[in-house]
Enzyme design. Structure first.
Site, PDB file in Angstrom:
ATOM      1  N   SER A   1      -7.243  -4.019   4.293  1.00  0.00           N
ATOM      2  CA  SER A   1      -6.013  -3.300   3.933  1.00  0.00           C
ATOM      3  C   SER A   1      -5.046  -3.107   5.092  1.00  0.00           C
ATOM      4  O   SER A   1      -4.558  -4.077   5.641  1.00  0.00           O
ATOM      5  CB  SER A   1      -6.406  -1.965   3.307  1.00  0.00           C
ATOM      6  N   HIS A   2      -4.798  -1.864   5.475  1.00  0.00           N
ATOM      7  CA  HIS A   2      -3.786  -1.592   6.500  1.00  0.00           C
ATOM      8  C   HIS A   2      -4.323  -1.803   7.918  1.00  0.00           C
ATOM      9  O   HIS A   2      -3.573  -1.640   8.883  1.00  0.00           O
ATOM     10  CB  HIS A   2      -3.268  -0.161   6.350  1.00  0.00           C
TER      11      HIS A   2
ATOM     12  N   ASP B   1       1.674  -2.972   2.816  1.00  0.00           N
ATOM     13  CA  ASP B   1       0.598  -3.144   3.793  1.00  0.00           C
ATOM     14  C   ASP B   1      -0.123  -4.478   3.653  1.00  0.00           C
ATOM     15  O   ASP B   1       0.285  -5.337   2.871  1.00  0.00           O
ATOM     16  CB  ASP B   1      -0.392  -1.970   3.710  1.00  0.00           C
TER      17      ASP B   1
ATOM     18  N   ASP C   1      -2.796  -5.642   2.166  1.00  0.00           N
ATOM     19  CA  ASP C   1      -3.223  -6.138   0.856  1.00  0.00           C
ATOM     20  C   ASP C   1      -2.257  -5.753  -0.265  1.00  0.00           C
ATOM     21  O   ASP C   1      -2.576  -5.935  -1.447  1.00  0.00           O
ATOM     22  CB  ASP C   1      -4.640  -5.652   0.546  1.00  0.00           C
TER      23      ASP C   1
ATOM     24  N   ASP D   1      -1.138  -2.890  -1.517  1.00  0.00           N
ATOM     25  CA  ASP D   1      -1.242  -1.728  -2.416  1.00  0.00           C
ATOM     26  C   ASP D   1      -0.464  -0.517  -1.910  1.00  0.00           C
ATOM     27  O   ASP D   1      -0.211   0.418  -2.660  1.00  0.00           O
ATOM     28  CB  ASP D   1      -2.708  -1.380  -2.725  1.00  0.00           C
ATOM     29  N   ARG D   2      -0.050  -0.544  -0.638  1.00  0.00           N
ATOM     30  CA  ARG D   2       0.732   0.594  -0.130  1.00  0.00           C
ATOM     31  C   ARG D   2       2.218   0.269  -0.117  1.00  0.00           C
ATOM     32  O   ARG D   2       2.603  -0.900  -0.055  1.00  0.00           O
ATOM     33  CB  ARG D   2       0.329   0.927   1.305  1.00  0.00           C
TER      34      ARG D   2
ATOM     35  N   LYS E   1      -3.591   1.299  -6.443  1.00  0.00           N
ATOM     36  CA  LYS E   1      -2.228   1.604  -6.070  1.00  0.00           C
ATOM     37  C   LYS E   1      -1.484   0.280  -5.913  1.00  0.00           C
ATOM     38  O   LYS E   1      -2.108  -0.757  -5.697  1.00  0.00           O
ATOM     39  CB  LYS E   1      -2.180   2.457  -4.812  1.00  0.00           C
TER      40      LYS E   1
HETATM   41  C1  VG1 Z   1      -7.026   5.902   3.941  1.00  0.00           C
HETATM   42  C2  VG1 Z   1      -6.071   6.818   3.217  1.00  0.00           C
HETATM   43  C3  VG1 Z   1      -6.442   6.914   1.751  1.00  0.00           C
HETATM   44  C4  VG1 Z   1      -6.462   5.505   1.145  1.00  0.00           C
HETATM   45  C5  VG1 Z   1      -7.391   4.621   1.957  1.00  0.00           C
HETATM   46  C6  VG1 Z   1      -7.368   3.183   1.483  1.00  0.00           C
HETATM   47  O1  VG1 Z   1      -8.338   6.413   3.873  1.00  0.00           O
HETATM   48  O2  VG1 Z   1      -6.065   8.094   3.806  1.00  0.00           O
HETATM   49  O3  VG1 Z   1      -5.529   7.744   1.086  1.00  0.00           O
HETATM   50  O4  VG1 Z   1      -6.897   5.558  -0.177  1.00  0.00           O
HETATM   51  O5  VG1 Z   1      -7.000   4.620   3.331  1.00  0.00           O
HETATM   52  O6  VG1 Z   1      -6.086   2.653   1.531  1.00  0.00           O
HETATM   53  P1  VG1 Z   1      -9.020   7.241   5.072  1.00  0.00           P
HETATM   54  O7  VG1 Z   1     -10.418   7.518   4.602  1.00  0.00           O
HETATM   55  O8  VG1 Z   1      -8.938   6.398   6.276  1.00  0.00           O
HETATM   56  O9  VG1 Z   1      -8.214   8.491   5.231  1.00  0.00           O
HETATM   57  V1  VG1 Z   1      -5.879   1.021   1.906  1.00  0.00           V
HETATM   58  O10 VG1 Z   1      -4.289   0.584   1.508  1.00  0.00           O
HETATM   59  O11 VG1 Z   1      -6.344   1.022   3.509  1.00  0.00           O
HETATM   60  O12 VG1 Z   1      -7.021   0.300   0.898  1.00  0.00           O
HETATM   61 CO    CO Z   2      -4.026  -1.354   1.295  1.00  0.00          CO
END
Ligand code: VG1
Ligand code: CO
Length: 542
Positions: free
Chosen positions: A112-113, A276, A278, A280-281, A375
């Site tokens: 993801s991010h 981001d 993938d 979804d953000r 998302k």
């Molecule tokens: C973070 C965010 C959370 C989100 C998750 C996955 O998690 O705070 O809100 O759902 O990333 O997003 P954490 O446990 O690091 O706070 V993504 O777009 O990285 O799949």
């Molecule tokens: Co993501």
């Protein structure tokens, strides 16, 4: 040709907030990916006769990981795998394909991010047949298998051609390679008024979409530039790269600073957005105004009826616990149910499946609806565009009108990255131990009304998830939340979430950090983050 290979359990294969994320080198080590993939098959009761979706954000190592997953799916008896061309699918597009094809689930290769590359991060998550991230019971079952695993199954076969769209096979298993974008873009056309959006761009509306060298590039080009007629070049960093071109594909003001600079320059575009790794953000920005994700959720919920897909209104609004209460105010005004879930999209799945919530959101730049079970960055951006086209106001005018109507929940998140695990645990432990004594205490001129370690009782299936974040609420509506990240791959990341409510009409356009100053000071007084960590301040402020 299926072979059974002996293996041994590998430490630490516990999925976090969103799948298993590790350094790429860890994932690429012998048996690591294989053990986890076999654990997924075992946890879902085997692969025999099942159909899966496979895709990811195209980051480094995805191509070889895709071949391993395909060969293991074949060896585990899967009937068919639907693969995005070159193993690329955005997370929301993968969720859509799982649902559209009524498959038994899907494998999404992404961290993801998190940055990508040989020295950065890789990740894998499994989504269930509803298209959503595996619920906790399932990720717990996967982890349990990884602790006792003794063998995995894989076929000995040459790599499958996944670069060409069309049907092929791996032994008895069908492999359908599909265009990554078209089904998803078609879904967006059913939700939004593409005619009105075309007219908007034709009228000279200027937008900048920063895909951050990540997966949404081809999606944004097809939808915004090809189908909606936005000028070529509207989408920047539009070519997905295995290392995201060295960018940190996290759409926030810190990492998407190029976009921020452009939006705050004289004569900047009317609307800016970023997504981001993938897809979804999302981050949305107006000319000269940044929209916080919590506010964005509230504005989208309050105006969703302006888009064709939501003209019948919403069933309910759900937000993660650390997300600001701005969306709750919209729900209250519209007479809708509102829900507060733990961090992570998997907790919205039951509410969406049960038809209790239509729109969901997280403070971490995540918004989505019941059109998929993830998302969805481009969805949020298109809904914003649809609202802008209907209201014919600027982003700034819409935000000011929203705050006048509902009051403003000033909001910020302060991240302390890569702390030694024991130091982060000490901060958490200290505040946790004091929670019981806090109610009634005066801090920085505010009185603590409530303090607890958040536990969620799922209203649909009755499951209970404990230890989801420490929260301290004050009688004036202010609030602070402290939790540990579950997506990092290095040390521990501490997240401090801060919120203060201003009813208006005065004081609605203050500087956010200044408006939050008493809450920030209260957090330091109660949790001693700076004192314990020795850090001067947060690494990332959003
Ligand atoms: C973070 C965010 C959370 C989100 C998750 C996955 O998690 O705070 O809100 O759902 O990333 O997003 P954490 O446990 O690091 O706070 V993504 O777009 O990285 O799949
Ligand atoms: Co993501």
């Amino acid at each position: 040709m299926a072979t059974v290979r002996a293996t041994k359990p590998i430490e630490g294969q516990k999925p976090g907030t969103s799948g298993l994320r590790k350094k790429t080198r860890v994932f690429a080590a012998p048996g690591y990916l294989e053990n986890f993939v076999q654990a997924i098959f075992d946890a879902i009761g085997g692969g025999k006769g099942k159909t899966f979706v496979l895709g990811g954000d195209g980051r480094y190592f995805s191509d070889s990981a895709a071949q391993v997953i395909l060969k293991m799916a074949a060896a585990n008896g899967a009937a068919r795998v639907i693969v995005g061309q070159n193993a690329v699918l955005s997370t929301p597009a993968a969720s859509h394909l799982i649902r559209l094809n009524k498959t038994d689930g899907g494998f999404i290769m992404s961290a993801s991010h998190n940055p990508g590359g040989p020295d950065e991060d890789f990740g894998l998550k499994f989504n269930a047949a509803n298209g959503g991230p595996a619920p906790e019971a399932l990720t717990d079952a996967m982890f349990a298998v990884t602790r006792t695993i003794s063998e995995y199954r894989i076929v000995d076969a040459p790599d499958v051609d996944i670069a060409t769209v069309g049907e092929t096979a791996l032994g008895a298993m069908r492999v359908s390679v599909v265009d990554c974008v078209s089904d998803y873009a078609d879904l967006m056309e059913t939700l939004f008024d593409f005619k009105a959006l075309r007219a908007l761009f034709q009228g000279g509306f200027r937008m900048r979409m920063d895909s951050m060298n990540a997966v949404t590039g081809p999606y944004a080009r097809e939808i915004l530039e090809n189908r909606l007629g936005a000028p070529k070049g509207t989408v920047t960093h539009a070519v997905p790269l295995p290392d995201f071109g060295g960018m940190h594909p996290d759409p926030n003001p810190v990492w998407a600073h190029e976009l921020m600079d452009e939006m705050f320059a004289a004569n900047g575009p009317d609307f800016g957005a970023a997504s981001d790794g993938d897809g979804d953000r999302n981050m949305v920005v107006g000319r000269g105004i940044y929209v916080s994700p919590s506010d964005s959720l509230a504005v989208l919920a309050a105006n969703a009826h302006l888009a064709p897909g939501y003209k019948g209104g919403l069933k309910g609004i759900a937000r993660s616990m650390p997300t600001s209460a701005a969306a709750d105010r919209v729900a209250a005004k519209l007479g809708l149910a509102s829900y507060e879930t733990p961090t992570g999209w998997k907790f919205f799945g039951n509410l969406l499946d049960a038809g209790r919530a239509t729109i969901c959101g997280e403070e971490s730049f995540g918004t989505g609806s019941d059109h998929v079970r993830e998302k969805d960055g481009l969805w949020a951006i298109l809904l914003w565009l649809n609202i802008l086209a209907e209201r014919k106001e600027t982003v700034e005018e819409i935000m000011n009108a929203h705050w006048r109507a509902y009051g403003r929940n000033y909001y910020s998140r302060h991240d302390y990255d890569a702390l030694p695990v024991d130091v982060a645990e000490k901060v958490m432990g200290g505040l946790r131990a004091s929670l019981g004594s806090l109610p009634g205490r005066k801090v920085q001129g505010m009185t603590v009304a409530h303090a607890d370690d958040f536990a969620y009782n799922d209203p649909v299936d009755g499951s209970v998830s404990k230890g989801q974040g420490l929260r301290v609420s004050f009688s004036d509506g202010s609030r602070l939340v402290l939790r540990l990240s579950g997506t990092g791959t290095e040390g521990a990341t501490l997240r401090l979430y801060l919120e203060r409510y201003a009813a208006g009409p005065e004081g609605l356009t203050e500087d956010v950090q200044l408006a939050l100053a008493p809450v920030i000071a209260a957090a330091e007084e109660l949790a001693g983050i700076r004192a314990i960590t020795g850090r001067e301040g947060p690494d990332v402020v959003t």
